[in-house]
Design a protein around this motif. Structure first.
Motif, PDB file in Angstrom:
ATOM      1  N   LYS A   1       0.833  -1.208   0.000  1.00 56.53           N
ATOM      2  CA  LYS A   1       0.000   0.000   0.000  1.00 56.53           C
ATOM      3  C   LYS A   1       0.867   1.258   0.000  1.00 56.53           C
ATOM      4  N   LYS A   2       1.927   1.284   0.828  1.00 54.71           N
ATOM      5  CA  LYS A   2       2.823   2.435   0.872  1.00 54.71           C
ATOM      6  C   LYS A   2       3.577   2.592  -0.444  1.00 54.71           C
ATOM      7  N   SER A   3       3.946   1.479  -1.051  1.00 57.73           N
ATOM      8  CA  SER A   3       4.675   1.523  -2.312  1.00 57.73           C
ATOM      9  C   SER A   3       3.812   2.109  -3.423  1.00 57.73           C
ATOM     10  N   LYS A   4       2.538   1.743  -3.460  1.00 54.68           N
ATOM     11  CA  LYS A   4       1.632   2.315  -4.455  1.00 54.68           C
ATOM     12  C   LYS A   4       1.433   3.799  -4.217  1.00 54.68           C
ATOM     13  N   ALA A   5       1.342   4.199  -2.957  1.00 56.29           N
ATOM     14  CA  ALA A   5       1.130   5.607  -2.629  1.00 56.29           C
ATOM     15  C   ALA A   5       2.347   6.460  -2.971  1.00 56.29           C
ATOM     16  N   SER A   6       3.545   5.894  -2.856  1.00 54.60           N
ATOM     17  CA  SER A   6       4.754   6.675  -3.135  1.00 54.60           C
ATOM     18  C   SER A   6       5.082   6.716  -4.621  1.00 54.60           C
ATOM     19  N   SER A   7       4.414   5.930  -5.415  1.00 51.36           N
ATOM     20  CA  SER A   7       4.551   5.883  -6.884  1.00 51.36           C
ATOM     21  C   SER A   7       6.004   5.784  -7.337  1.00 51.36           C
ATOM     22  N   GLY A   8       6.702   4.789  -6.847  1.00 49.36           N
ATOM     23  CA  GLY A   8       8.037   4.498  -7.326  1.00 49.36           C
ATOM     24  C   GLY A   8       9.161   5.070  -6.491  1.00 49.36           C
ATOM     25  N   ALA A   9       8.876   5.998  -5.607  1.00 50.76           N
ATOM     26  CA  ALA A   9       9.925   6.554  -4.745  1.00 50.76           C
ATOM     27  C   ALA A   9      10.192   5.583  -3.593  1.00 50.76           C
ATOM     28  N   MET A  10      11.218   5.895  -2.803  1.00 51.55           N
ATOM     29  CA  MET A  10      11.535   5.040  -1.669  1.00 51.55           C
ATOM     30  C   MET A  10      10.417   5.087  -0.641  1.00 51.55           C
ATOM     31  N   VAL A  11      10.184   3.953  -0.004  1.00 49.98           N
ATOM     32  CA  VAL A  11       9.157   3.868   1.025  1.00 49.98           C
ATOM     33  C   VAL A  11       9.812   4.120   2.376  1.00 49.98           C
ATOM     34  N   ASP A  12       9.322   5.113   3.084  1.00 50.11           N
ATOM     35  CA  ASP A  12       9.807   5.484   4.420  1.00 50.11           C
ATOM     36  C   ASP A  12      11.328   5.615   4.500  1.00 50.11           C
ATOM     37  N   PRO A  13      11.924   6.516   3.713  1.00 46.93           N
ATOM     38  CA  PRO A  13      13.384   6.667   3.818  1.00 46.93           C
ATOM     39  C   PRO A  13      13.745   7.435   5.088  1.00 46.93           C
ATOM     40  N   ASN A  14      14.811   7.015   5.745  1.00 44.39           N
ATOM     41  CA  ASN A  14      15.250   7.767   6.926  1.00 44.39           C
ATOM     42  C   ASN A  14      16.340   8.756   6.506  1.00 44.39           C
ATOM     43  N   PRO A  15      16.630   9.757   7.323  1.00 42.15           N
ATOM     44  CA  PRO A  15      17.602  10.787   6.944  1.00 42.15           C
ATOM     45  C   PRO A  15      18.999  10.244   6.647  1.00 42.15           C
ATOM     46  N   GLN A  16      19.401   9.189   7.330  1.00 41.54           N
ATOM     47  CA  GLN A  16      20.729   8.621   7.107  1.00 41.54           C
ATOM     48  C   GLN A  16      20.833   8.051   5.691  1.00 41.54           C
ATOM     49  N   ILE A  17      19.814   7.336   5.241  1.00 36.53           N
ATOM     50  CA  ILE A  17      19.825   6.766   3.893  1.00 36.53           C
ATOM     51  C   ILE A  17      19.830   7.870   2.846  1.00 36.53           C
ATOM     52  N   LEU A  18      19.022   8.905   3.043  1.00 34.69           N
ATOM     53  CA  LEU A  18      18.996  10.018   2.093  1.00 34.69           C
ATOM     54  C   LEU A  18      20.346  10.725   2.028  1.00 34.69           C
ATOM     55  N   LYS A  19      21.018  10.865   3.173  1.00 36.14           N
ATOM     56  CA  LYS A  19      22.336  11.494   3.206  1.00 36.14           C
ATOM     57  C   LYS A  19      23.351  10.647   2.448  1.00 36.14           C
ATOM     58  N   GLU A  20      23.324   9.324   2.635  1.00 36.82           N
ATOM     59  CA  GLU A  20      24.236   8.429   1.923  1.00 36.82           C
ATOM     60  C   GLU A  20      24.004   8.484   0.419  1.00 36.82           C
ATOM     61  N   ILE A  21      22.754   8.536  -0.005  1.00 33.53           N
ATOM     62  CA  ILE A  21      22.445   8.626  -1.434  1.00 33.53           C
ATOM     63  C   ILE A  21      22.980   9.933  -2.007  1.00 33.53           C
TER      64      ILE A  21
END
Length: 105
Positions: A53-73
């Motif tokens: 359900k969350k994956s469909k709502a985000s339409s291809g973006a990451m599901v529940d990304p945390n700040p650490q993962i976004l910083k690494e990306i």
């Protein structure tokens, strides 16, 4: 010898049909009777459904990304831009090949 093989063929066909019936009916029963699942199976199904359900709502973006993962990306993207000369990393590169003149002297 041939007679014994002929006698086994109906038994083999019967066992294959029975196993197919049992397999298909067990899937149907599991879908119908989710209340008969053990707690771990229920929890697993709930988590898979929630993620879907969350994956469909985000339409291809990451599901529940945390700040650490976004910083690494972001750090990896900066490093790739530095190493490979920048540009849009989300698109496939365009290549241009020049025609070679083999008749030069």
């Amino acid at each position: 010898m041939q007679a014994s093989v002929r006698n086994l063929c109906p038994m083999i066909r019967w066992s294959v049909n029975i196993s197919r019936t049992i397999t298909s009916s067990s899937v149907a029963l599991n879908k119908a009777n989710e209340s008969n699942l053990d707690p771990i199976q229920k929890l697993y199904l709930e988590k898979v459904r929630a993620y879907a359900k969350k994956s469909k709502a985000s339409s291809g973006a990451m599901v529940d990304p945390n700040p650490q993962i976004l910083k690494e990306i972001e750090q990896e993207t900066i490093k790739l831009n530095r190493l490979y000369g920048g540009g849009d990393m989300t698109q496939f590169p365009e290549f241009q090949f020049n025609e070679i003149n083999f008749e030069e002297k």
